[in-house]
Design a protein around this motif. Structure first.
Motif, PDB file in Angstrom:
ATOM      1  N   ASN A 156       0.668  -1.323   0.229  1.00 46.91           N
ATOM      2  CA  ASN A 156      -0.082   0.139  -0.044  1.00 46.91           C
ATOM      3  C   ASN A 156       0.857   1.041   0.068  1.00 46.91           C
ATOM      4  OD1 ASN A 156      -1.725   2.123   0.638  1.00 46.91           O
ATOM      5  ND2 ASN A 156      -3.105   0.685   1.799  1.00 46.91           N
ATOM      6  N   ILE A 157       1.196   1.887  -1.333  1.00 43.66           N
ATOM      7  CA  ILE A 157       2.007   2.835  -1.450  1.00 43.66           C
ATOM      8  C   ILE A 157       1.491   4.069  -0.455  1.00 43.66           C
ATOM      9  CG2 ILE A 157       3.257   4.500  -2.879  1.00 43.66           C
ATOM     10  CD1 ILE A 157       4.445   1.493  -2.967  1.00 43.66           C
ATOM     11  N   TYR A 158       0.220   4.516  -0.633  1.00 43.53           N
ATOM     12  CA  TYR A 158      -0.420   5.349   0.154  1.00 43.53           C
ATOM     13  C   TYR A 158       0.111   5.518   1.633  1.00 43.53           C
ATOM     14  CZ  TYR A 158      -3.561   8.844   2.104  1.00 43.53           C
ATOM     15  OH  TYR A 158      -4.306   9.826   2.807  1.00 43.53           O
ATOM     16  N   GLU A 159       0.181   4.313   2.131  1.00 47.50           N
ATOM     17  CA  GLU A 159       0.058   4.226   3.313  1.00 47.50           C
ATOM     18  C   GLU A 159       1.628   4.324   3.941  1.00 47.50           C
ATOM     19  OE1 GLU A 159      -0.179   0.592   6.960  1.00 47.50           O
ATOM     20  OE2 GLU A 159      -1.602   0.482   5.261  1.00 47.50           O
ATOM     21  N   LYS A 160       2.686   3.387   3.137  1.00 49.89           N
ATOM     22  CA  LYS A 160       3.834   3.707   3.439  1.00 49.89           C
ATOM     23  C   LYS A 160       4.417   4.751   3.100  1.00 49.89           C
ATOM     24  CE  LYS A 160       4.890  -1.457   2.149  1.00 49.89           C
ATOM     25  NZ  LYS A 160       5.861  -2.274   1.530  1.00 49.89           N
ATOM     26  N   GLY A 162       3.059   7.709   3.312  1.00 49.76           N
ATOM     27  CA  GLY A 162       2.501   8.808   3.912  1.00 49.76           C
ATOM     28  C   GLY A 162       3.020   9.062   5.356  1.00 49.76           C
TER      29      GLY A 162
END
Length: 491
Positions: A156-160, A162
């Motif tokens: 999850n790039i958004y999570e990583k 962010g």
């Protein structure tokens, strides 16, 4: 018009666009009172001719100043300095149009405490007997690179990418908790761990949160200046406790406790910095007893726990702490490389929560991708295998280096073979000018610290740390040869 043009000095080869140079200098002329409110400026065509520029460049400059509110345009009447601009009084000290004076000296008063004036260590010489750094050539850089790329490109790039937990990567704290419990006898959960940039950040957080001006902090004499400057910044008073071949003198510490209310004791119990001696078992027990009796905090800086050669490493004080008095700090600086700023501060969960809130004021979070990459290496056992390999390598280098010092310079220095660590505490003959020798060595391509940072005020120990871990056997032999040439054949 010609007067205005004469005050504008353009640097065509400069990276800054010409129109921005014009805009900056005109605004500076307004700010310093050379150009007055409501004063008419030359047309863009006229100024372009005087400056030998394309008219479009001057139009862009005027548009920029109009957008910023420095100028105003009156249709059919021209361009003027904005009438709402307050009238500035020219300052004879101003260097109009240069834009350089404010970059050198601030216009406001401030103080730089003397204790902050520490040299920033940057070693560029081909040979180095440093403070005890790892050899980055044997670090698991390929594995770390792959793990970093995996973390960067998957999941999850958004999570990583962010905002994350101010306490650090959940994964790394979990892996560290297991690792520290298994290898150091600690009793932690991930709530007991705060990921920091390194020991310096851990010290800064602890001293800022826990020490008030006027508090007493006990430190070994001599010790690490990186710790003392944090305590000085917090306004602490120092109590210097002697250190002998068995570590800090806890009997003297007890005497100081009877005379002063000590808030914190800073200690490098495993390998005292700079002398590398280990705190003896009976003194460890008494130190913990004194902490419980007198209520002081122990900040245990375990900067090179993994490198102990004679036997298994001595377990940290934190592992035997049952009263919640010990803060334990370490990092991956000595494990992998000083460039990778990932460390850990271990303590009671409520203190860690406090530190995480304070940390948010100066650094919202660390490098989550790097932290997760290191967590992956811990989970896969790569760091553990690297430590076993580097332990063998550094032991061999320690033995070779001590043998070279003994064979080549036995009459000019003395030392004890360290049980652990990555440097040898070396005491030179008092007739040797260590500062001069270090300077001469640097000119020959060899760096080592001249020992002045380790001197006790009012004395000159003529002693320094000579790091062996970051040099291979050939480099160690060459380094000792330079020392031999400078000391043996010039004494």
């Amino acid at each position: 018009m010609q007067a205005l043009a004469s005050l504008i000095h353009l640097d065509k080869p400069a990276k800054q666009a010409l129109y921005l140079q014009i805009a900056t200098q005109i605004s500076e002329l307004i700010r310093t009172g050379i150009l007055l409110p409501a004063q008419r400026l030359p047309s863009s065509r006229q100024l372009a001719e005087l400056l030998h520029l394309n008219r479009r460049t001057v139009v862009l400059a005027y548009d920029e100043l109009l957008a910023q509110g420095w100028l105003q345009s009156k249709t059919g009447n021209g361009t003027f300095v904005a009438s709402h601009i307050p009238r500035f009084q020219p300052d004879a000290g101003d260097k109009i149009g240069t834009g350089k004076s404010q970059n050198i000296n601030a216009g406001f008063a401030f103080k730089t405490p003397d204790f902050l004036n520490r040299p920033v260590l940057r070693i560029h010489s081909p040979y180095h007997l440093d403070d005890g750094f790892p050899d980055v050539r044997i670090a698991p850089l390929e594995e770390l690179s792959r793990a970093y790329r995996t973390q960067l490109m998957t999941g999850n790039i958004y999570e990583k990418l962010g905002y994350g937990d101010t306490r650090g990567s959940h994964w790394l704290r979990h892996e560290l908790s297991d690792y520290l419990n298994q290898t150091r006898g600690l009793h932690t959960t991930l709530d007991n761990i705060l990921i920091v940039r390194g020991t310096m950040m851990g010290l800064h957080l602890a001293s800022t949160a826990l020490i008030e001006p006027g508090n007493y902090v006990a430190v070994g004499e001599s010790g690490w200046s990186g710790a003392t400057i944090n305590f000085q910044q917090a306004g602490a008073h120092f109590l210097k406790i002697p250190v002998d071949s068995y570590g800090i003198d806890v009997d003297e510490l007890e005497k100081q406790c009877q005379q002063h209310t000590i808030r914190m004791v800073y200690i490098t119990s495993h390998h005292h910095y700079p002398t590398t001696v280990a705190l003896r078992a009976d003194r460890r027990v008494k130190l913990l007893q004194l902490a419980g009796q007198y209520g002081f905090i122990i900040f245990e800086d375990d900067y090179d726990y993994d490198f102990h050669y004679q036997s298994k490493p001595l377990l940290p004080l934190a592992g035997a702490d049952r009263a919640g008095m010990v803060l334990y700090c370490g990092s991956f600086t000595k494990t992998i490389s000083p460039a990778f700023r990932v460390g850990y501060l271990v303590g009671p969960a409520d203190v860690i929560t406090c530190f995480s809130k304070l940390r948010r004021m100066i650094d919202r979070q660390g490098d989550t991708i790097l932290e997760n990459a290191i967590a992956e290496l811990l989970q896969n056992g790569i760091i553990q295998r690297h430590l076993r390999k580097s332990l063998r390598t550094y032991r061999q280098r320690r033995d070779l280096f001590c043998s070279l010092l003994k064979d080549k310079l036995d009459d000019y220095l003395e030392f004890e073979v360290p049980d652990g660590g990555m440097a040898v505490w070396t005491r030179f003959d008092k007739n040797i000018d260590l500062v001069k020798v270090a300077s001469q060595a640097l000119r020959k391509g060899l760096y080592f610290a001249d020992g002045s940072l380790f001197d006790i005020p009012g004395t000159s120990q003529a002693a320094t740390r000579l790091g062996f871990a970051s040099s291979n056997p050939d480099e160690l032999e060459h380094s000792v040869a330079i020392l031999e040439q400078l000391i043996k054949f010039k004494s």
